[in-house]
Design a protein around this motif. Structure first.
Motif, PDB file in Angstrom:
ATOM      1  N   PRO A  37       7.713  11.987 104.106  1.00 61.88           N
ATOM      2  CA  PRO A  37       6.803  11.500 103.072  1.00 61.88           C
ATOM      3  C   PRO A  37       7.443  10.444 102.166  1.00 61.88           C
ATOM      4  O   PRO A  37       8.649  10.469 101.907  1.00 61.88           O
ATOM      5  N   SER A  38       6.613   9.538 101.667  1.00 57.35           N
ATOM      6  CA  SER A  38       7.006   8.640 100.566  1.00 57.35           C
ATOM      7  C   SER A  38       6.716   9.372  99.262  1.00 57.35           C
ATOM      8  O   SER A  38       6.169  10.478  99.264  1.00 57.35           O
ATOM      9  N   ALA A  39       7.000   8.721  98.159  1.00 57.72           N
ATOM     10  CA  ALA A  39       6.623   9.250  96.843  1.00 57.72           C
ATOM     11  C   ALA A  39       5.147   8.929  96.602  1.00 57.72           C
ATOM     12  O   ALA A  39       4.621   8.007  97.223  1.00 57.72           O
ATOM     13  N   PRO A  40       4.475   9.661  95.711  1.00 60.33           N
ATOM     14  CA  PRO A  40       3.069   9.333  95.448  1.00 60.33           C
ATOM     15  C   PRO A  40       2.904   7.869  95.026  1.00 60.33           C
ATOM     16  O   PRO A  40       3.608   7.379  94.141  1.00 60.33           O
ATOM     17  N   ILE A  48       0.112   3.221  88.656  1.00 61.73           N
ATOM     18  CA  ILE A  48       1.550   2.918  88.814  1.00 61.73           C
ATOM     19  C   ILE A  48       2.157   3.905  89.800  1.00 61.73           C
ATOM     20  O   ILE A  48       1.922   5.112  89.729  1.00 61.73           O
ATOM     21  N   LYS A  49       2.977   3.374  90.711  1.00 57.16           N
ATOM     22  CA  LYS A  49       3.641   4.243  91.691  1.00 57.16           C
ATOM     23  C   LYS A  49       4.685   5.089  90.992  1.00 57.16           C
ATOM     24  O   LYS A  49       5.367   4.603  90.079  1.00 57.16           O
ATOM     25  N   ILE A  50       4.869   6.308  91.484  1.00 55.76           N
ATOM     26  CA  ILE A  50       5.911   7.184  90.921  1.00 55.76           C
ATOM     27  C   ILE A  50       7.278   6.491  90.965  1.00 55.76           C
ATOM     28  O   ILE A  50       8.056   6.555  90.009  1.00 55.76           O
ATOM     29  N   THR A  51       7.573   5.827  92.065  1.00 58.72           N
ATOM     30  CA  THR A  51       8.884   5.154  92.168  1.00 58.72           C
ATOM     31  C   THR A  51       9.082   4.165  91.014  1.00 58.72           C
ATOM     32  O   THR A  51      10.162   4.099  90.417  1.00 58.72           O
ATOM     33  N   ASP A  52       8.034   3.414  90.696  1.00 53.94           N
ATOM     34  CA  ASP A  52       8.160   2.447  89.596  1.00 53.94           C
ATOM     35  C   ASP A  52       8.341   3.148  88.254  1.00 53.94           C
ATOM     36  O   ASP A  52       9.071   2.670  87.386  1.00 53.94           O
ATOM     37  N   GLY A 115      11.392  10.625  93.577  1.00 56.52           N
ATOM     38  CA  GLY A 115       9.962  10.539  93.906  1.00 56.52           C
ATOM     39  C   GLY A 115       9.690  11.176  95.254  1.00 56.52           C
ATOM     40  O   GLY A 115       8.774  11.996  95.427  1.00 56.52           O
ATOM     41  N   GLU A 116      10.497  10.816  96.253  1.00 58.49           N
ATOM     42  CA  GLU A 116      10.341  11.349  97.608  1.00 58.49           C
ATOM     43  C   GLU A 116      10.807  12.807  97.658  1.00 58.49           C
ATOM     44  O   GLU A 116      10.195  13.644  98.317  1.00 58.49           O
ATOM     45  N   PHE A 117      11.905  13.086  96.943  1.00 59.18           N
ATOM     46  CA  PHE A 117      12.469  14.444  96.952  1.00 59.18           C
ATOM     47  C   PHE A 117      11.416  15.462  96.495  1.00 59.18           C
ATOM     48  O   PHE A 117      11.141  16.456  97.174  1.00 59.18           O
ATOM     49  N   GLY A 169      11.595  10.591 102.633  1.00 55.42           N
ATOM     50  CA  GLY A 169      12.040   9.256 103.032  1.00 55.42           C
ATOM     51  C   GLY A 169      12.831   8.561 101.941  1.00 55.42           C
ATOM     52  O   GLY A 169      13.071   9.111 100.863  1.00 55.42           O
ATOM     53  N   PHE A 170      13.296   7.338 102.261  1.00 54.88           N
ATOM     54  CA  PHE A 170      13.815   6.384 101.273  1.00 54.88           C
ATOM     55  C   PHE A 170      15.271   6.567 100.859  1.00 54.88           C
ATOM     56  O   PHE A 170      15.892   5.624 100.422  1.00 54.88           O
ATOM     57  N   TYR A 171      15.852   7.767 100.996  1.00 52.67           N
ATOM     58  CA  TYR A 171      17.211   7.916 100.475  1.00 52.67           C
ATOM     59  C   TYR A 171      18.094   8.768 101.380  1.00 52.67           C
ATOM     60  O   TYR A 171      17.626   9.440 102.297  1.00 52.67           O
ATOM     61  N   SER A 183      16.239  -0.239 100.624  1.00 56.29           N
ATOM     62  CA  SER A 183      15.481  -1.112  99.730  1.00 56.29           C
ATOM     63  C   SER A 183      14.028  -0.633  99.685  1.00 56.29           C
ATOM     64  O   SER A 183      13.638   0.275 100.438  1.00 56.29           O
ATOM     65  N   ARG A 184      13.221  -1.232  98.838  1.00 47.81           N
ATOM     66  CA  ARG A 184      11.851  -0.762  98.634  1.00 47.81           C
ATOM     67  C   ARG A 184      11.093  -0.639  99.963  1.00 47.81           C
ATOM     68  O   ARG A 184      11.272  -1.436 100.862  1.00 47.81           O
ATOM     69  N   GLY A 185      10.260   0.359 100.032  1.00 47.00           N
ATOM     70  CA  GLY A 185       9.509   0.598 101.269  1.00 47.00           C
ATOM     71  C   GLY A 185      10.347   1.300 102.323  1.00 47.00           C
ATOM     72  O   GLY A 185       9.957   1.427 103.487  1.00 47.00           O
ATOM     73  N   GLY A 186      11.512   1.802 101.917  1.00 52.17           N
ATOM     74  CA  GLY A 186      12.500   2.304 102.876  1.00 52.17           C
ATOM     75  C   GLY A 186      12.193   3.626 103.560  1.00 52.17           C
ATOM     76  O   GLY A 186      12.935   4.038 104.459  1.00 52.17           O
ATOM     77  N   SER A 187      11.114   4.287 103.187  1.00 49.84           N
ATOM     78  CA  SER A 187      10.780   5.526 103.913  1.00 49.84           C
ATOM     79  C   SER A 187      10.477   5.229 105.381  1.00 49.84           C
ATOM     80  O   SER A 187      10.693   6.072 106.252  1.00 49.84           O
ATOM     81  N   ASP A 188       9.995   4.012 105.639  1.00 47.82           N
ATOM     82  CA  ASP A 188       9.778   3.584 107.025  1.00 47.82           C
ATOM     83  C   ASP A 188      11.070   3.688 107.820  1.00 47.82           C
ATOM     84  O   ASP A 188      11.057   4.021 109.007  1.00 47.82           O
ATOM     85  N   VAL A 189      12.173   3.347 107.155  1.00 42.87           N
ATOM     86  CA  VAL A 189      13.470   3.347 107.838  1.00 42.87           C
ATOM     87  C   VAL A 189      13.893   4.789 108.145  1.00 42.87           C
ATOM     88  O   VAL A 189      14.358   5.100 109.243  1.00 42.87           O
TER      89      VAL A 189
END
Ligand code: ASP
Length: 446
Positions: A37-40, A48-52, A115-117, A169-171, A183-189
């Motif tokens: 999952p990404s963050a909300p 506003i995105k949670i990450t922001d 956010g993702e955690f 994702g993301f970290y 980097s941003r959008g990194g949950s894809d990775v």
């Protein structure tokens, strides 16, 4: 047996309603075993995105300012999701420790990663899947470079005997145990690495669009969705500015020969776009269009050089490119005539060194004429089928000619996978529309 790694983007998990859709999708196919999952994300366009929000808390914490209000808003969003879903979980102790950590030793990546955690914890509880902290498996070196082999090993060990899991994702974390994000959008990775490690049969990337569009919907109304695209084609289009996926998400699955399916959480019945390996054998040739996609990018300058007998001067091109390299300007394309040469470069990187470049070129190659033309746009027409189809370039030019659009340059690589044309920035959108009509709309009515 087929095993699917599924990644859900921020808009797919923005609120409880979206969580329900995600759970339905996962539960409808038992092969969907590993979930990233990404963050909300945003629930509506001004949201506003949670990450922001987390980055904001970090910035305030760094300036020793109070971030209680911002943090409360974050807590509220997660708590709303929890209560609305009716899931038995409390994140209170996590909220406390995150807040304390931000106050005592703020770390930007740690802040963003929460956010993702937190979202992963909720999703795991809701699905009844095991939660695995990405910090334990995704590993970076101390400079922040991903250690792919080590990561893959850790994932395999960690997931042994686990049938279903949620991995945020993301970290990940460095070898010293410090949390680090992509980097941003990194949950894809993260999803892509995971798919590689578990040898998934497919990597499903769920988002809020039904796949890759043939072209930019801000330019062409309701463009078609690309049903199948190869990794190479995707790279050509992405380079020209089309984006759905994080660039670094390609490598881990591409090397393992795993296809990616871009799917829409809000319309799971849509097939989406399948991204397949370059040697994939297609059986859809008859129904598909000649071209796969069209992308364009503004912000290029043409350095036009003219000199009599240029073609017989040994090392002319090399001297020109050396001037650019010495000034840190990389070139995109270099169409040339007998006594002329144009070098297309990114305007933003040329502008600060423009005068130096001009002066050095005059000195090095003593041109008869030298000028810089700004306001050039490049347009890429991409398609694996062009190679075996006659007349594609002729059709592109016919479309341009009918629209009275001047083509400044043309470049077709030897792979015949794409044709790049340079037009004035003011003509770009119309050029894209005309090519779309020529290849997509008219092929449908033929
Ligand atoms: N949440 C992160 C971002 O907003 C990562 C991601 O969504 O992939 O960039």
């Amino acid at each position: 047996m087929s095993l699917k790694v599924v990644k859900f983007g921020g808009s797919s998990l923005a609120d409880a309603n979206q969580f329900r859709k995600v759970a339905d999708i996962i539960k409808s196919d038992d092969n969907r075993r590993f979930v990233v999952p990404s963050a909300p994300g945003k629930r509506f366009s001004d949201d506003i995105k949670i990450t922001d929000m987390l980055y904001k808390c970090f910035d305030l914490a760094c300036s020793n300012l109070d971030f209680d209000n911002e943090f409360e808003t974050i807590k509220q969003r997660y708590n709303d999701i929890i209560s609305d879903l009716g899931v038995e979980i409390s994140l209170d102790s996590d909220f406390d420790s995150i807040k304390n950590e931000l106050k005592s030793k703020p770390n930007r990546d740690f802040a963003a990663s929460r956010g993702e955690f937190l979202n992963g914890k909720i999703l795991a509880a809701y699905l009844g899947f095991k939660f695995i902290d990405a910090a334990e498996i995704i590993t970076f070196n101390t400079n922040g470079m991903l250690l792919l082999d080590e990561t893959v090993k850790k994932i395999r060990t960690k997931l042994e005997g686990i049938s279903h899991a949620v991995i945020p994702g993301f970290y990940g974390s460095t070898t010293e145990g410090i949390v680090k994000t992509f980097s941003r959008g990194g949950s894809d990775v993260t999803g892509s690495i995971l798919a590689n490690a578990v040898k998934a049969s497919i990597y499903e990337n769920w988002t809020d669009v039904s796949g890759f569009l043939v072209t930019d919907p801000r330019i062409v109304d309701n463009p078609d969705v690309i049903s199948v695209i190869t990794y190479k084609e995707l790279r050509e289009l992405a380079y020209m500015g089309a984006s759905v996926l994080h660039e670094d998400a390609i490598f881990p699955v591409r090397t393992a020969g795993i296809p990616i399916n871009i799917k829409n959480t809000n319309r799971p019945q849509d097939a989406g776009t399948m991204i397949v390996s370059d040697d994939h054998e297609f059986d859809d040739e008859s129904s598909a269009h000649t071209i796969t996609g069209i992308a364009g990018r503004k912000g290029f300058s043409a350095i036009n050089i003219e000199k009599a007998m240029m073609n017989s001067e040994m090392g002319f091109g090399m001297k020109v490119l050396k001037v650019l390299a010495d000034n840190n300007v990389s070139f995109e394309h270099m169409p040339s005539g007998i006594d002329t040469m144009s070098i297309l470069v990114d305007t933003a990187s040329l502008t600060p060194v423009k005068d130096i470049v001009l002066a050095q070129l005059r000195k090095e190659v003593e041109p008869d004429h030298l000028e810089i033309e700004d306001g050039v746009a490049l347009l890429a027409v991409v398609g694996r089928r062009m190679k075996n189809t006659r007349g594609t370039v002729a059709r592109i030019f016919a479309a341009m000619a009918h629209a009275r659009i001047n083509v400044k340059m043309i470049d077709q690589g030897s792979s015949e996978l794409n044709v790049i044309i340079g037009v004035s920035e003011t003509d770009l959108n119309e050029a894209i529309r005309r090519i779309y009509d020529m290849f997509i709309s008219s092929e449908k009515t033929e």
